[in-house]
Design a protein around this motif. Structure first.
Motif, mmCIF file in Angstrom:
data_model
loop_
_atom_site.group_PDB
_atom_site.id
_atom_site.type_symbol
_atom_site.label_atom_id
_atom_site.label_comp_id
_atom_site.label_asym_id
_atom_site.label_seq_id
_atom_site.Cartn_x
_atom_site.Cartn_y
_atom_site.Cartn_z
ATOM 1 N N TYR A 193 34.333 27.855 48.527
ATOM 2 C CA TYR A 193 34.161 29.257 48.162
ATOM 3 C C TYR A 193 34.915 30.067 49.198
ATOM 4 C CZ TYR A 193 31.887 33.743 47.185
ATOM 5 O OH TYR A 193 31.645 35.053 46.865
ATOM 6 N N LYS A 194 35.861 30.860 48.764
ATOM 7 C CA LYS A 194 36.700 31.673 49.647
ATOM 8 C C LYS A 194 37.344 30.826 50.747
ATOM 9 C CE LYS A 194 34.414 36.055 48.817
ATOM 10 N NZ LYS A 194 33.844 37.269 49.403
ATOM 11 N N TYR A 234 27.520 26.503 54.163
ATOM 12 C CA TYR A 234 28.800 27.117 53.847
ATOM 13 C C TYR A 234 29.579 27.305 55.142
ATOM 14 C CZ TYR A 234 32.180 30.739 52.621
ATOM 15 O OH TYR A 234 33.341 31.454 52.450
ATOM 16 N N PHE A 276 24.481 33.854 44.040
ATOM 17 C CA PHE A 276 25.753 34.527 44.279
ATOM 18 C C PHE A 276 25.613 35.655 45.293
ATOM 19 C CE2 PHE A 276 28.854 37.875 43.580
ATOM 20 C CZ PHE A 276 30.016 37.171 43.866
ATOM 21 N N THR A 277 24.574 36.464 45.152
ATOM 22 C CA THR A 277 24.349 37.567 46.090
ATOM 23 C C THR A 277 24.175 37.034 47.506
ATOM 24 O OG1 THR A 277 23.240 38.785 44.329
ATOM 25 C CG2 THR A 277 22.906 39.585 46.552
ATOM 26 N N LEU A 302 25.184 34.053 48.719
ATOM 27 C CA LEU A 302 26.426 33.432 49.188
ATOM 28 C C LEU A 302 27.465 34.475 49.565
ATOM 29 C CD1 LEU A 302 28.025 30.871 49.734
ATOM 30 C CD2 LEU A 302 28.629 30.805 47.306
ATOM 31 N N ASP A 303 27.548 35.537 48.802
ATOM 32 C CA ASP A 303 28.501 36.603 49.100
ATOM 33 C C ASP A 303 28.165 37.280 50.431
ATOM 34 O OD1 ASP A 303 30.870 37.927 48.194
ATOM 35 O OD2 ASP A 303 29.639 39.690 47.725
ATOM 36 N N LEU A 304 26.883 37.552 50.672
ATOM 37 C CA LEU A 304 26.469 38.140 51.943
ATOM 38 C C LEU A 304 26.748 37.174 53.090
ATOM 39 C CD1 LEU A 304 25.119 40.354 53.630
ATOM 40 C CD2 LEU A 304 22.918 39.269 53.115
ATOM 41 N N ALA A 333 28.986 34.810 53.232
ATOM 42 C CA ALA A 333 30.431 34.717 53.435
ATOM 43 C C ALA A 333 30.940 35.910 54.238
ATOM 44 C CB ALA A 333 31.155 34.639 52.092
ATOM 45 N N THR A 334 30.407 37.092 53.973
ATOM 46 C CA THR A 334 30.801 38.293 54.713
ATOM 47 C C THR A 334 30.383 38.173 56.174
ATOM 48 O OG1 THR A 334 30.614 39.639 52.719
ATOM 49 C CG2 THR A 334 30.570 40.814 54.824
ATOM 50 N N GLU A 342 32.641 35.526 57.919
ATOM 51 C CA GLU A 342 33.998 36.027 58.151
ATOM 52 C C GLU A 342 34.027 37.000 59.330
ATOM 53 O OE1 GLU A 342 37.088 38.951 55.812
ATOM 54 O OE2 GLU A 342 35.895 37.577 54.599
#
Length: 99
Positions: free
Chosen positions: A13-14, A27, A82-83, A85-87, A89-90, A93
């Protein structure tokens, strides 16, 4: 000639690997200073698929010398994979850019 074993590619993912063990999803690259741990607390069925409900997100240091309590950099809980995982990932990063 001996055949070389090809490494099984991880789901990504990303651009970072996702590794699942039961209800835990990691992750990020374990060689990096930080990774994200997602713990799926509950799930529900929708037709023929299972959807994640509440997910605990933790940004963790991979420093083996740190105590388990000190390894947790950030922690939150979101509804839906998804919410979460997106948080995560942010967070990952941004933390990796800090150094």
């Amino acid at each position: 000639m001996a055949e070389e074993k090809k490494a099984t590619p991880f789901l990504e993912y990303k651009g970072k690997p996702l590794v699942r063990s039961g209800n835990m999803i990691y992750y990020g690259d374990m060689n990096d200073p930080y990774v994200v741990c997602l713990n799926i607390k509950n799930s529900s069925e929708l037709k023929d698929i299972t959807l994640a409900g509440d997910v605990t997100i933790q940004l963790l240091s991979t420093d083996e010398n740190a105590s388990p309590k000190d390894r947790i950099i950030k922690k939150s809980e979101k509804n839906g994979l998804f919410t979460a995982l997106d948080l995560g990932a942010t967070w990952l990063e941004r933390q990796l850019k800090k150094g």
